[in-house]
Design a protein around this motif. Sequence first.
Motif, mmCIF file in Angstrom:
data_model
loop_
_atom_site.group_PDB
_atom_site.id
_atom_site.type_symbol
_atom_site.label_atom_id
_atom_site.label_comp_id
_atom_site.label_asym_id
_atom_site.label_seq_id
_atom_site.Cartn_x
_atom_site.Cartn_y
_atom_site.Cartn_z
ATOM 1 N N ARG A 175 -13.955 91.258 59.208
ATOM 2 C CA ARG A 175 -13.424 92.461 59.648
ATOM 3 C C ARG A 175 -14.592 93.370 59.784
ATOM 4 N NH1 ARG A 175 -9.017 92.950 57.039
ATOM 5 N NH2 ARG A 175 -7.773 91.529 58.552
ATOM 6 N N ILE A 176 -14.581 93.931 61.025
ATOM 7 C CA ILE A 176 -15.560 95.010 61.388
ATOM 8 C C ILE A 176 -14.768 96.261 61.490
ATOM 9 C CG2 ILE A 176 -16.929 96.003 62.907
ATOM 10 C CD1 ILE A 176 -17.212 93.017 64.334
ATOM 11 N N LYS A 177 -15.249 97.129 60.184
ATOM 12 C CA LYS A 177 -14.626 98.364 60.254
ATOM 13 C C LYS A 177 -15.502 99.488 61.057
ATOM 14 C CE LYS A 177 -11.843 101.661 58.485
ATOM 15 N NZ LYS A 177 -10.023 101.666 58.595
ATOM 16 N N PRO A 178 -14.922 99.953 62.124
ATOM 17 C CA PRO A 178 -15.704 100.592 63.212
ATOM 18 C C PRO A 178 -16.275 101.993 62.664
ATOM 19 C CG PRO A 178 -13.621 100.350 63.832
ATOM 20 C CD PRO A 178 -13.582 99.791 62.742
ATOM 21 N N LYS A 179 -17.392 102.402 62.862
ATOM 22 C CA LYS A 179 -17.724 103.557 62.675
ATOM 23 C C LYS A 179 -18.000 104.342 63.968
ATOM 24 C CE LYS A 179 -20.522 103.201 58.656
ATOM 25 N NZ LYS A 179 -22.133 103.543 57.950
ATOM 26 N N THR A 180 -18.177 103.717 65.169
ATOM 27 C CA THR A 180 -18.332 104.042 66.560
ATOM 28 C C THR A 180 -17.571 103.388 67.289
ATOM 29 O OG1 THR A 180 -20.523 103.248 67.063
ATOM 30 C CG2 THR A 180 -20.660 105.550 66.098
ATOM 31 N N ILE A 181 -17.074 103.731 68.394
ATOM 32 C CA ILE A 181 -16.811 102.620 69.482
ATOM 33 C C ILE A 181 -16.866 103.493 70.840
ATOM 34 C CG2 ILE A 181 -14.526 101.629 70.747
ATOM 35 C CD1 ILE A 181 -13.251 101.895 67.826
ATOM 36 N N GLN A 200 -14.880 110.340 61.527
ATOM 37 C CA GLN A 200 -15.140 111.420 60.662
ATOM 38 C C GLN A 200 -14.922 111.080 59.195
ATOM 39 O OE1 GLN A 200 -16.932 114.312 62.434
ATOM 40 N NE2 GLN A 200 -16.952 112.366 63.449
ATOM 41 N N SER A 201 -15.420 111.913 58.317
ATOM 42 C CA SER A 201 -15.003 111.869 56.687
ATOM 43 C C SER A 201 -13.586 111.963 56.388
ATOM 44 C CB SER A 201 -15.817 112.649 55.907
ATOM 45 O OG SER A 201 -15.434 114.277 56.334
ATOM 46 N N SER A 202 -12.816 112.567 57.157
ATOM 47 C CA SER A 202 -11.385 112.892 57.082
ATOM 48 C C SER A 202 -10.651 111.522 57.863
ATOM 49 C CB SER A 202 -10.791 114.071 57.971
ATOM 50 O OG SER A 202 -11.071 114.058 59.214
ATOM 51 N N GLY A 203 -11.397 110.773 58.486
ATOM 52 C CA GLY A 203 -10.732 109.516 58.995
ATOM 53 C C GLY A 203 -10.378 109.739 60.480
ATOM 54 N N ASP A 204 -10.449 110.910 60.800
ATOM 55 C CA ASP A 204 -10.076 111.490 62.272
ATOM 56 C C ASP A 204 -11.264 110.938 63.205
ATOM 57 O OD1 ASP A 204 -7.766 112.440 61.538
ATOM 58 O OD2 ASP A 204 -8.562 114.549 61.306
ATOM 59 N N TRP A 205 -11.012 110.807 64.579
ATOM 60 C CA TRP A 205 -12.129 110.580 65.292
ATOM 61 C C TRP A 205 -12.599 111.451 66.276
ATOM 62 C CZ3 TRP A 205 -14.216 105.678 65.496
ATOM 63 C CH2 TRP A 205 -13.730 104.773 64.839
ATOM 64 N N LEU A 206 -13.824 111.837 66.405
ATOM 65 C CA LEU A 206 -14.531 112.856 67.096
ATOM 66 C C LEU A 206 -14.846 112.046 68.412
ATOM 67 C CD1 LEU A 206 -16.112 115.372 67.743
ATOM 68 C CD2 LEU A 206 -17.869 114.613 66.923
#
Length: 212
Positions: A175-181, A200-206
Amino acid sequence: MDLSTFRKEYSTKGLHREDLSRDPIEVFEQWFKQASELGIHEPNAMTLATVSPDGLPSQRTVLLKAFNHDGFTFFTNYSSRKGIQIDNNPSVSVLFPWLTLERQIIIQGIVTKVTKEESLEYFRSRPRDSQIGAWVSDQSTVINSRGILEQNLTEISRKYEGKDVPLPPHWGGYRIKPKTIEFWQGAAARIHDRFIYTVQSSGDWLMQRLSP
């Protein structure tokens, strides 16, 4: 052969921020559904890039078998070149090249193995020939001829004739846990649209627009 004249002008209207959800998994699901409905051949085929211990990149095509907010899952031989490289460096990248739609998706992330129970559940859903095939090949190793594979296939088929084919210990899911998409949409004059989501460290996406 002169490739300088191989050129295609992109004709779509481009991609706008307001077209995209703040959740990249939702965008991926929408794009994947469109690719499937429009008849893209094997839309779940993705090019997986891994790196050897000496820094040499390697690529191959694998099939995406599941995705959700936990990550993107595929199955393979753990003893293969990709498996060995993932053990050494779990950072990977995958590319979905939906060129007919003038689209690409690039995912970078960290790979972990799925549970044995998940691997077994998927393995049991495969056609029997595919189950047997998982036992036949010592993937990525050098062999003298195809005859070796055919002999192994015959032997394994006889061994499990009339029986359930067990899950090989060297086979399962990642399973690939994405850092960027990144979502790439072709546009006129090569002014393509690119939007990248970074966790982000909060789990939200920028979400940010990239220059083409």
